[in-house]
Design a protein around this motif. Structure first.
Motif: not given
Lengths: 502, 502
Positions: A82-83, A103-104, A191-192, A198-199
């Protein structure tokens, strides 16, 4: 300079903008405009497409450093494959609540050829490209900067703008020695735009870090009339890719035209079957289960301004899809949108062939009460009803020969549902009050049109979400030549200062 | 070698292939297979897209040299702003008629990225790419070459194949000292795939050079069952490019989806309106004026084999557009084909936008009695009836705002009408006899599906045209990986030898 400041601050007071942190932020910003643009440009210069892991890491490290510079302990939260999430925290002794700022820092994929100037080489223009805005040099520009200037770069609006706004707001709060009243947490996702796959997993793995009374989602644009808005919900999203098949190879349109099936025509017919002339989706049961609006929500929609006529002029539109319905009304409904379509070639590359395949990519926006997986199932069922054999893998020759019409339909694993927080909750009411003290009267939107992975957040950490955007609506986010208007960035800094100290 | 030759020649005699020039061509070819492939490859290695003037000139010079090498006086006929026509002539003392051999040396535009091996680096493969054919080295290949081998390169079929076939046939005729009976003229055009825009003008400017009792059009493929065919007509062609408009720029599909018109959906709807489920064109008056088939033509169609079932298998098709109508029947009708379609992006480049424009390129094939300009007018009228304001230039903002739906419709200046020569003429009957003496029973087609600029020829020089193709139907002409099957090239050499000596 002092005179200008005084005049501006008086004007702010007259329009009800009395929030002390917001006013401190304005003073700070007016004294540091070039430094703010320079720091922001450094962040925008780091490419941030979610699949480019090394670049993503460079972004995350840069943001950790930005927070650390403001005295906020920050670090990366890293899960396998995942990032990283950038996480920061301000603990306030005696605080009775915790506010999480989301935020992303990743941006939409892009094709650099479509950009007037490269997406990761930020430039300042004196106005928008549509108005023939020219690049201006920051070091020789006179201050104060013209607030109609714009910064062009991928993610200048979506969604690095809130990150710089928070950083500058922290500078102003620190400089003015304004005290925090809540515990503050910063959560910047990487990684939105790749669907936040993966969030939810990351939130669950570190649940304690992420709890809060409310998550403020700092993403999306303000109103088309440039007025501040608060969105209490966001639509969910799902994408569906459809490929239909003709012959195994492109055929000469003279020698086979009229006999071999044309997949471009088949696709046109299939897509046409999905919506009527008024924009109503014709997929059976598409609208089932939608949660109705409350009286407060209906009132908020009725009170919202209608920028529709101006917007149509700005966008060169002669009609909207379901005239006379207003934009804000239409966004409270689910949508089915063709986001791309391709079959063989057009323009100078076109040749006289019958295409072999035709592909469309759809995105579906959902509202509260709809299940994204069920909706995909209904779209597939619709395609079957049009006579197609549907497969989710590339069909082999036997499959293609066994059926008059074959469609490969694929969806991502990235879809998620809509959420909507009631405007009648105490936290909702206080938020409206604080934002209005910084930004004047706000537009209250039950569900904004765009999608953010709020459902995963709410489910993972048992919180509620409210969205506070700062970008200009005409920022070309998700497309080429993305930009932010300086005035929106300035306003965003004041908004963040108010929210950080609520 | 001698034994193989004898056996093959006996087999030829048994199937009625008794034409002495064709048999001489076979002997010659069997002794020179590698040299033929080598000479052809040299010609194919010269890029031949009509707009690339320098390359076109190199092709023309090479073909002049090929004819001169066979003792045929040849030269370029050059008009201002036009690609040169290669012209050659064999004057036969006492000849009672003149036969003109037409081919074109330019090829369809292409995208090299789509080709497995580069389009202008000819290679020999042991079979087709679809059957996983591998590249083989000519110098180490054993002779005779396997006739299922194929040469891959742009124009290997369309339309340099007849040029090499004529050259080799001339070698064989010269070697066997067979005498010509007609005056022969060679006319090799250099911009057929660009719509033959200058060809009529060139013919008129040099009318005396181009007259003849009949023009033999050496272009197009033989039947799908690999049987020789003669086509007494060809469909005309016209292209129409349509662009429809949404907002001035791509919009975020979340923030505007359901409200802003989607041009991809508009285009899908517009294209769907043009044809019904059975492939019948729904444009009003589209079929008006079509010249009916004669009894001889109807009989020829009924007698033609029906490769349809095999062809559907070969092409992986589960249905044809207007089943159960046979391919040959469908080609006697006009067609309307989507040759390409595009709107924003699909696949990995797709993003969540509402496209700003959507474009389709159509080609229309016409049959005798239809006027190409009138047909374009009818298509435009159809688009208007769907509610569009139609313009032939990029619409300005005012135009886009003044109309709910705007379409830019453009056509090339390259369109032309269909022609059809009666099968009952004496020259038609003799041609059938000569071709059958070389190639056995032939399929007689009133109108072939493809288009060649025959109308301009007939009008300019007052002649009639008959088409004698040699390429395999599965040659991917007009697409990537164009190829010719060696057996078709060998057969073509024999056919040309017979025609040159008729």
């Amino acid at each position: 300079m002092r005179l200008i400041l005084t005049v501006l601050l008086c004007a702010a007071a007259l329009t009800g903008q009395t929030n002390p942190a917001a006013l401190a932020a304005r003073r700070w910003r007016m004294q540091h405009e070039k430094a703010i643009v320079t720091e922001f440009s450094s962040l925008l210069a780091i490419p941030n497409i979610a699949r480019d892991r090394a670049d993503i890491r460079r972004n995350a490290d840069a943001i950790v450093a930005m927070l650390a510079k403001r005295g906020v302990p920050a670090r990366l939260i890293q899960e396998p494959d995942a990032n990283p999430v950038v996480y920061g925290e301000i603990r306030t002794p005696g605080a009775m609540r915790t506010i999480v700022f989301y935020a992303h820092y990743d941006g939409q994929p892009l094709d650099p050829k479509e950009w007037v100037t490269p997406p990761f080489a930020p430039v300042l223009r004196d106005k928008s490209i549509e108005k023939d805005g020219r690049v201006i040099q920051l070091d020789t520009a006179s201050v104060p900067l013209d607030p109609e200037e714009r910064i062009y770069a991928r993610s200048s609006s979506d969604d690095k703008a809130p990150i710089i706004a928070i950083a500058v707001a922290l500078d102003a709060i620190n400089a003015a020695a304004i005290r925090f009243r809540s515990n503050i947490r910063f959560v910047f996702e990487g990684e939105e735009e790749a669907g936040s796959i993966n969030f939810g997993r990351i939130l669950q793995a570190h649940r304690d870090l992420f709890t809060g009374d409310v998550w403020l989602i700092c993403d999306g644009p303000v109103s088309q009339n440039r007025q501040q808005l608060i969105a209490f919900g966001a639509r969910g999203v799902e994408t569906v890719d459809i490929t239909v098949y003709g012959a195994r190879r492109e055929l000469h349109s003279g020698h086979y035209g009229n006999w071999a099936p044309n997949p471009a025509m088949m696709l046109a017919r299939l897509l046409s079957s999905m919506k009527d002339d008024n924009g109503r989706v014709l997929v059976d049961h598409f609208y089932d289960g939608i949660e109705p609006l409350s009286e407060t929500e209906k009132r908020a929609i009725a009170e919202a301004p209608a920028p529709d006529a101006d917007l149509m002029k700005e966008l060169w539109l002669g009609s909207s899809e379901a005239s006379p319905a207003r934009l804000i009304e239409r966004l409270q409904l689910p949508s089915l949108n063709i986001r791309g379509m391709a079959s063989s070639r057009v323009g100078a590359q076109a040749s006289n062939v019958i295409p072999s395949t035709a592909t469309a990519s759809l995105d579906i926006r959902l509202v509260k009460g709809m299940d994204h997986q069920a909706v995909v199932g209904r779209v597939i069922e619709h395609i079957r009803k049009q006579g197609y054999f549907v497969t989710d893998t590339e069909p082999n020759p036997e499959t293609r020969m066994a059926h008059p019409k074959v469609a490969m339909v694929r969806t991502t694993d990235f879809g998620y549902n809509a959420v909507r927080t009631s405007m009648d909750l105490p936290v909702s009411r206080e938020l409206i009050r604080v934002v209005e003290s910084a930004r004047g009267p706000v537009i209250k939107v039950p569900t904004m049109g765009g999608s953010v992975p709020l459902e995963a957040i709410e489910r993972a950490v048992g919180t509620r979400t409210i969205t506070v955007p700062i970008a200009n609506h005409d920022n070309s986010q998700h497309s080429f030549n993305e930009n932010i208007r300086l005035q929106n960035l300035w306003d965003g800094i004041e908004l963040m200062a108010a929210l950080l100290t609520m």
